[in-house]
Design a protein around this motif. Structure first.
Motif, PDB file in Angstrom:
ATOM      1  N   VAL A 168     -10.438  14.454   0.990  1.00 41.25           N
ATOM      2  CA  VAL A 168      -9.246  14.101   0.218  1.00 41.25           C
ATOM      3  C   VAL A 168      -8.044  14.098   1.167  1.00 41.25           C
ATOM      4  O   VAL A 168      -7.912  14.988   2.012  1.00 41.25           O
ATOM      5  CB  VAL A 168      -9.024  15.102  -0.952  1.00 41.25           C
ATOM      6  CG1 VAL A 168      -7.652  14.905  -1.597  1.00 41.25           C
ATOM      7  CG2 VAL A 168     -10.115  14.954  -2.012  1.00 41.25           C
ATOM      8  N   VAL A 169      -7.214  13.065   1.038  1.00 45.08           N
ATOM      9  CA  VAL A 169      -5.998  12.972   1.854  1.00 45.08           C
ATOM     10  C   VAL A 169      -4.811  12.804   0.903  1.00 45.08           C
ATOM     11  O   VAL A 169      -4.844  11.955   0.008  1.00 45.08           O
ATOM     12  CB  VAL A 169      -6.069  11.769   2.832  1.00 45.08           C
ATOM     13  CG1 VAL A 169      -4.742  11.562   3.557  1.00 45.08           C
ATOM     14  CG2 VAL A 169      -7.199  11.970   3.850  1.00 45.08           C
ATOM     15  N   HIS A 170      -3.802  13.638   1.089  1.00 49.01           N
ATOM     16  CA  HIS A 170      -2.582  13.541   0.274  1.00 49.01           C
ATOM     17  C   HIS A 170      -1.406  13.336   1.223  1.00 49.01           C
ATOM     18  O   HIS A 170      -1.252  14.080   2.187  1.00 49.01           O
ATOM     19  CB  HIS A 170      -2.403  14.824  -0.532  1.00 49.01           C
ATOM     20  CG  HIS A 170      -1.022  15.009  -1.077  1.00 49.01           C
ATOM     21  ND1 HIS A 170      -0.393  14.031  -1.821  1.00 49.01           N
ATOM     22  CD2 HIS A 170      -0.142  16.035  -0.976  1.00 49.01           C
ATOM     23  CE1 HIS A 170       0.823  14.466  -2.141  1.00 49.01           C
ATOM     24  NE2 HIS A 170       0.999  15.667  -1.648  1.00 49.01           N
ATOM     25  N   THR A 171      -0.600  12.298   0.964  1.00 47.83           N
ATOM     26  CA  THR A 171       0.564  12.058   1.822  1.00 47.83           C
ATOM     27  C   THR A 171       1.816  11.768   0.976  1.00 47.83           C
ATOM     28  O   THR A 171       1.712  11.450  -0.215  1.00 47.83           O
ATOM     29  CB  THR A 171       0.378  10.837   2.773  1.00 47.83           C
ATOM     30  OG1 THR A 171       0.642   9.641   2.044  1.00 47.83           O
ATOM     31  CG2 THR A 171      -1.012  10.774   3.366  1.00 47.83           C
ATOM     32  N   HIS A 172       2.961  11.864   1.644  1.00 47.30           N
ATOM     33  CA  HIS A 172       4.240  11.450   1.044  1.00 47.30           C
ATOM     34  C   HIS A 172       4.687  10.158   1.732  1.00 47.30           C
ATOM     35  O   HIS A 172       5.870   9.971   1.979  1.00 47.30           O
ATOM     36  CB  HIS A 172       5.308  12.525   1.257  1.00 47.30           C
ATOM     37  CG  HIS A 172       5.020  13.826   0.574  1.00 47.30           C
ATOM     38  ND1 HIS A 172       5.835  14.918   0.706  1.00 47.30           N
ATOM     39  CD2 HIS A 172       4.005  14.215  -0.235  1.00 47.30           C
ATOM     40  CE1 HIS A 172       5.335  15.932  -0.003  1.00 47.30           C
ATOM     41  NE2 HIS A 172       4.220  15.538  -0.581  1.00 47.30           N
ATOM     42  N   ALA A 199     -11.382   8.226   3.854  1.00 48.64           N
ATOM     43  CA  ALA A 199     -10.238   8.662   3.048  1.00 48.64           C
ATOM     44  C   ALA A 199      -8.935   8.349   3.795  1.00 48.64           C
ATOM     45  O   ALA A 199      -7.974   7.848   3.202  1.00 48.64           O
ATOM     46  CB  ALA A 199     -10.338  10.152   2.731  1.00 48.64           C
ATOM     47  N   TYR A 200      -8.922   8.604   5.102  1.00 47.10           N
ATOM     48  CA  TYR A 200      -7.716   8.340   5.888  1.00 47.10           C
ATOM     49  C   TYR A 200      -7.397   6.836   5.894  1.00 47.10           C
ATOM     50  O   TYR A 200      -6.238   6.435   5.697  1.00 47.10           O
ATOM     51  CB  TYR A 200      -7.870   8.867   7.320  1.00 47.10           C
ATOM     52  CG  TYR A 200      -6.614   8.671   8.110  1.00 47.10           C
ATOM     53  CD1 TYR A 200      -5.548   9.563   7.977  1.00 47.10           C
ATOM     54  CD2 TYR A 200      -6.457   7.570   8.949  1.00 47.10           C
ATOM     55  CE1 TYR A 200      -4.363   9.361   8.663  1.00 47.10           C
ATOM     56  CE2 TYR A 200      -5.276   7.363   9.633  1.00 47.10           C
ATOM     57  CZ  TYR A 200      -4.234   8.260   9.488  1.00 47.10           C
ATOM     58  OH  TYR A 200      -3.058   8.050  10.152  1.00 47.10           O
ATOM     59  N   SER A 201      -8.435   6.006   6.099  1.00 47.79           N
ATOM     60  CA  SER A 201      -8.215   4.546   6.104  1.00 47.79           C
ATOM     61  C   SER A 201      -7.673   4.085   4.762  1.00 47.79           C
ATOM     62  O   SER A 201      -6.797   3.215   4.707  1.00 47.79           O
ATOM     63  CB  SER A 201      -9.531   3.794   6.336  1.00 47.79           C
ATOM     64  OG  SER A 201     -10.055   4.146   7.554  1.00 47.79           O
ATOM     65  N   LEU A 202      -8.191   4.664   3.686  1.00 44.33           N
ATOM     66  CA  LEU A 202      -7.724   4.264   2.355  1.00 44.33           C
ATOM     67  C   LEU A 202      -6.243   4.630   2.173  1.00 44.33           C
ATOM     68  O   LEU A 202      -5.467   3.841   1.625  1.00 44.33           O
ATOM     69  CB  LEU A 202      -8.590   4.933   1.273  1.00 44.33           C
ATOM     70  CG  LEU A 202      -8.343   4.473  -0.161  1.00 44.33           C
ATOM     71  CD1 LEU A 202      -8.556   2.965  -0.315  1.00 44.33           C
ATOM     72  CD2 LEU A 202      -9.261   5.217  -1.143  1.00 44.33           C
TER      73      LEU A 202
END
Ligand code: ZN
Length: 219
Positions: A93-97, A170-173
């Motif tokens: 899972v990747v969460h970013t702002h 996940a990072y690519s998405l």
């Protein structure tokens, strides 16, 4: 307990997330789920990505019990564990702002099919979850509910969460959704974007199944 591979991957992708502009400061967080052991590896809370080492990665179970590590886990650990509980194929899972996803989330509207790569999220559009305070279980519940079958979901006035079969997917998405959000923002700045239709998106999803090099057994 070792799990160096998982820990090092999180350190590397954390640095990438920061250098490639998906996260500013210590915002955003990443995790990997090892299904066999039932363990979640997650980035620590408030540690600079450029200074994070594999020793800082926190190991927890799906209920949030700390199994290993002396740092506090990311404040969004509820978000990560709830995704793993609800998405059987999710292993990262990747969460970013990231700026454009967050911009669209401030309008509390979905990321729309302004570009076909949105199909990578296994969805025609990326929904926006109702606003809940950061770091709460309510936010995690709201995100999982809004996501449904989509592998990506916006968090109102906050950012985006995505999941994938591994940390690289996940990072690519996360990067692709930032790209689509930027196109949507730019198109909305100069006019009314024409959206791809459901049929056009179905065709894209079909095409994605056969995208890339054929597998050995296909030859
Ligand atoms: Zn956040």
């Amino acid at each position: 307990m070792n799990y160096n591979e998982e820990k090092q991957a999180l350190v590397n992708y954390g640095k990438k997330m920061s250098t490639e502009g998906l996260s500013s400061g210590t915002s955003g967080n990443l995790s990997i789920f090892n299904k066999e052991s039932g363990l979640v590896f997650i980035t620590p809370s408030g540690v600079d990505y450029q200074k994070t080492t594999s020793k800082d990665i926190v190991v927890m179970d799906l209920e949030g019990n700390i199994i290993d590590g002396d740092k506090k886990p990311s404040s969004e650990w509820h978000l990560h564990t709830l995704f793993y509980k609800n998405k059987p194929d999710a292993r990262a899972v990747v969460h970013t702002h990231s700026v454009f996803c967050t911009t669209i989330s401030a309008l509390r509207m979905p990321i729309k099919p302004v570009h076909y790569v949105i199909a990578d999220a296994n969805s025609i559009e990326v929904p926006c979850a109702d606003y809940k305070r950061y770091g709460t279980e309510e936010l995690a519940k709201s995100a999982v509910k809004a996501a449904g079958k989509s592998d990506a979901v916006l968090l109102a006035n906050h950012g985006i969460v995505v999941c994938g079969k591994d940390i690289s997917s996940a990072y690519s998405l996360a990067k692709e959704m930032e790209y689509v959000a930027e196109i949507q923002y730019r198109a909305m700045s100069i006019g009314k974007p024409i959206l791809l239709t459901d049929d056009e998106m179905k065709e894209v999803a079909e095409g994605f199944k056969n995208y890339g090099q054929p597998k050995k057994e296909d030859k």
